[in-house]
Design a protein around this motif. Sequence first.
Motif, PDB file in Angstrom:
ATOM      1  N   GLN A 239       0.819  -1.210   0.000  1.00 36.44           N
ATOM      2  CA  GLN A 239       0.000   0.000   0.000  1.00 36.44           C
ATOM      3  C   GLN A 239       0.857   1.267   0.000  1.00 36.44           C
ATOM      4  O   GLN A 239       1.868   1.336   0.683  1.00 36.44           O
ATOM      5  CB  GLN A 239      -0.951  -0.006   1.198  1.00 36.44           C
ATOM      6  CG  GLN A 239      -1.806  -1.253   1.295  1.00 36.44           C
ATOM      7  CD  GLN A 239      -2.452  -1.657  -0.016  1.00 36.44           C
ATOM      8  OE1 GLN A 239      -3.097  -0.841  -0.682  1.00 36.44           O
ATOM      9  NE2 GLN A 239      -2.260  -2.907  -0.417  1.00 36.44           N
ATOM     10  N   HIS A 240       0.418   2.261  -0.746  1.00 33.38           N
ATOM     11  CA  HIS A 240       1.111   3.545  -0.835  1.00 33.38           C
ATOM     12  C   HIS A 240       0.487   4.595   0.077  1.00 33.38           C
ATOM     13  O   HIS A 240       1.004   5.703   0.187  1.00 33.38           O
ATOM     14  CB  HIS A 240       1.067   4.073  -2.276  1.00 33.38           C
ATOM     15  CG  HIS A 240       1.678   3.127  -3.265  1.00 33.38           C
ATOM     16  ND1 HIS A 240       3.030   2.916  -3.351  1.00 33.38           N
ATOM     17  CD2 HIS A 240       1.101   2.316  -4.188  1.00 33.38           C
ATOM     18  CE1 HIS A 240       3.278   2.026  -4.299  1.00 33.38           C
ATOM     19  NE2 HIS A 240       2.122   1.647  -4.818  1.00 33.38           N
ATOM     20  N   LEU A 241      -0.619   4.240   0.703  1.00 38.14           N
ATOM     21  CA  LEU A 241      -1.398   5.181   1.492  1.00 38.14           C
ATOM     22  C   LEU A 241      -2.052   4.422   2.640  1.00 38.14           C
ATOM     23  O   LEU A 241      -2.484   3.284   2.464  1.00 38.14           O
ATOM     24  CB  LEU A 241      -2.485   5.794   0.590  1.00 38.14           C
ATOM     25  CG  LEU A 241      -3.569   6.648   1.203  1.00 38.14           C
ATOM     26  CD1 LEU A 241      -2.998   7.986   1.663  1.00 38.14           C
ATOM     27  CD2 LEU A 241      -4.682   6.892   0.175  1.00 38.14           C
TER      28      LEU A 241
ATOM     29  N   GLY B 135       1.066   9.283   3.583  1.00 40.63           N
ATOM     30  CA  GLY B 135       1.750   8.790   2.397  1.00 40.63           C
ATOM     31  C   GLY B 135       3.219   8.548   2.681  1.00 40.63           C
ATOM     32  O   GLY B 135       3.639   8.483   3.820  1.00 40.63           O
ATOM     33  N   TYR B 136       3.991   8.443   1.628  1.00 45.62           N
ATOM     34  CA  TYR B 136       5.419   8.115   1.681  1.00 45.62           C
ATOM     35  C   TYR B 136       5.607   6.720   2.278  1.00 45.62           C
ATOM     36  O   TYR B 136       4.678   6.101   2.777  1.00 45.62           O
ATOM     37  CB  TYR B 136       6.224   9.139   2.490  1.00 45.62           C
ATOM     38  CG  TYR B 136       6.216  10.543   1.937  1.00 45.62           C
ATOM     39  CD1 TYR B 136       6.794  10.841   0.714  1.00 45.62           C
ATOM     40  CD2 TYR B 136       5.635  11.588   2.662  1.00 45.62           C
ATOM     41  CE1 TYR B 136       6.794  12.142   0.222  1.00 45.62           C
ATOM     42  CE2 TYR B 136       5.637  12.881   2.170  1.00 45.62           C
ATOM     43  CZ  TYR B 136       6.216  13.158   0.953  1.00 45.62           C
ATOM     44  OH  TYR B 136       6.216  14.435   0.469  1.00 45.62           O
TER      45      TYR B 136
ATOM     46  N   TYR C 245       4.993   4.264  12.663  1.00 45.60           N
ATOM     47  CA  TYR C 245       5.123   5.097  11.465  1.00 45.60           C
ATOM     48  C   TYR C 245       5.793   6.412  11.814  1.00 45.60           C
ATOM     49  O   TYR C 245       5.642   6.929  12.915  1.00 45.60           O
ATOM     50  CB  TYR C 245       3.795   5.304  10.731  1.00 45.60           C
ATOM     51  CG  TYR C 245       2.768   6.168  11.400  1.00 45.60           C
ATOM     52  CD1 TYR C 245       2.747   7.555  11.209  1.00 45.60           C
ATOM     53  CD2 TYR C 245       1.779   5.610  12.194  1.00 45.60           C
ATOM     54  CE1 TYR C 245       1.789   8.348  11.800  1.00 45.60           C
ATOM     55  CE2 TYR C 245       0.809   6.399  12.792  1.00 45.60           C
ATOM     56  CZ  TYR C 245       0.813   7.770  12.598  1.00 45.60           C
ATOM     57  OH  TYR C 245      -0.142   8.557  13.187  1.00 45.60           O
ATOM     58  N   LEU C 246       6.576   6.877  10.862  1.00 47.58           N
ATOM     59  CA  LEU C 246       7.259   8.154  10.974  1.00 47.58           C
ATOM     60  C   LEU C 246       6.233   9.229  10.667  1.00 47.58           C
ATOM     61  O   LEU C 246       5.675   9.269   9.568  1.00 47.58           O
ATOM     62  CB  LEU C 246       8.423   8.214   9.991  1.00 47.58           C
ATOM     63  CG  LEU C 246       9.296   9.463  10.040  1.00 47.58           C
ATOM     64  CD1 LEU C 246      10.075   9.523  11.356  1.00 47.58           C
ATOM     65  CD2 LEU C 246      10.251   9.470   8.859  1.00 47.58           C
ATOM     66  N   ASP C 247       5.965  10.092  11.636  1.00 50.08           N
ATOM     67  CA  ASP C 247       4.952  11.132  11.482  1.00 50.08           C
ATOM     68  C   ASP C 247       5.630  12.427  11.072  1.00 50.08           C
ATOM     69  O   ASP C 247       6.521  12.922  11.766  1.00 50.08           O
ATOM     70  CB  ASP C 247       4.193  11.303  12.795  1.00 50.08           C
ATOM     71  CG  ASP C 247       2.986  12.198  12.640  1.00 50.08           C
ATOM     72  OD1 ASP C 247       2.149  11.905  11.776  1.00 50.08           O
ATOM     73  OD2 ASP C 247       2.883  13.193  13.378  1.00 50.08           O
TER      74      ASP C 247
ATOM     75  N   PHE D 155      -5.887   0.357   5.951  1.00 52.68           N
ATOM     76  CA  PHE D 155      -5.313   0.210   4.618  1.00 52.68           C
ATOM     77  C   PHE D 155      -6.423  -0.232   3.675  1.00 52.68           C
ATOM     78  O   PHE D 155      -7.266  -1.047   4.045  1.00 52.68           O
ATOM     79  CB  PHE D 155      -4.211  -0.856   4.607  1.00 52.68           C
ATOM     80  CG  PHE D 155      -3.130  -0.616   5.613  1.00 52.68           C
ATOM     81  CD1 PHE D 155      -1.994   0.093   5.264  1.00 52.68           C
ATOM     82  CD2 PHE D 155      -3.255  -1.092   6.910  1.00 52.68           C
ATOM     83  CE1 PHE D 155      -0.989   0.320   6.200  1.00 52.68           C
ATOM     84  CE2 PHE D 155      -2.254  -0.874   7.852  1.00 52.68           C
ATOM     85  CZ  PHE D 155      -1.126  -0.165   7.492  1.00 52.68           C
ATOM     86  N   VAL D 156      -6.426   0.292   2.456  1.00 51.04           N
ATOM     87  CA  VAL D 156      -7.455  -0.026   1.468  1.00 51.04           C
ATOM     88  C   VAL D 156      -6.772  -0.383   0.152  1.00 51.04           C
ATOM     89  O   VAL D 156      -5.878   0.337  -0.299  1.00 51.04           O
ATOM     90  CB  VAL D 156      -8.388   1.193   1.252  1.00 51.04           C
ATOM     91  CG1 VAL D 156      -9.423   0.893   0.192  1.00 51.04           C
ATOM     92  CG2 VAL D 156      -9.056   1.603   2.549  1.00 51.04           C
TER      93      VAL D 156
END
Length: 192
Positions: free
Chosen positions: A19-21, A41-42, A55-57, A79-80
Amino acid sequence: MGKQFSEILPEHEAFIKKQHLFFVGSAPSDDLGHVNLSPKGYDTLRILSSTEVAYLDLTGSGNETSAHLAENGRITIMFVAFEGPPMILRLYGRGQVVLPDTPEWNQLAPHFELLPGARQIIVVNVQSVKTSCGFSIPYYSYEGERDTLQKWAVAKGEDGLTEYHREKNTTSMDGRVTPLGERLRDTTGSTT
């Protein structure tokens, strides 16, 4: 259709990594505050174990998730599948905020490419994983990451980001103090 699991299985991990998002949901403890839902993202999410993700915020115009986690720890990551077979996967758990220049940051930071504007790492102890069909989710094609946020952070520089954090990231929209706000208060005596 929907299934529930006590941990992230290998097939879940494979799906997440494609997933990209992803989306992060949190809420304050009372019913007076706002529920928050943020897209991310990222390449900023890491699976640390079958029951822990982080996750890096990156710096944003608000810091709602951080304030909510400091208050009650509740968090959902969703996640979708916009490409390939349909699927929605949610991670439910308890989160904590890890700020730079702490022992926890020093342990977690090597897992990430530290992008410009990184302000904190969110660590989630996953208590439940749920999957559902996602049959109604439309197809979208990934074209690439926007570089706008990173260019903005580089242009701001370290001092500019600190000032921006002070102005925009020390409290939630409901006035709840974030861990970043607590730190800035401790170093300067004021969050404004």
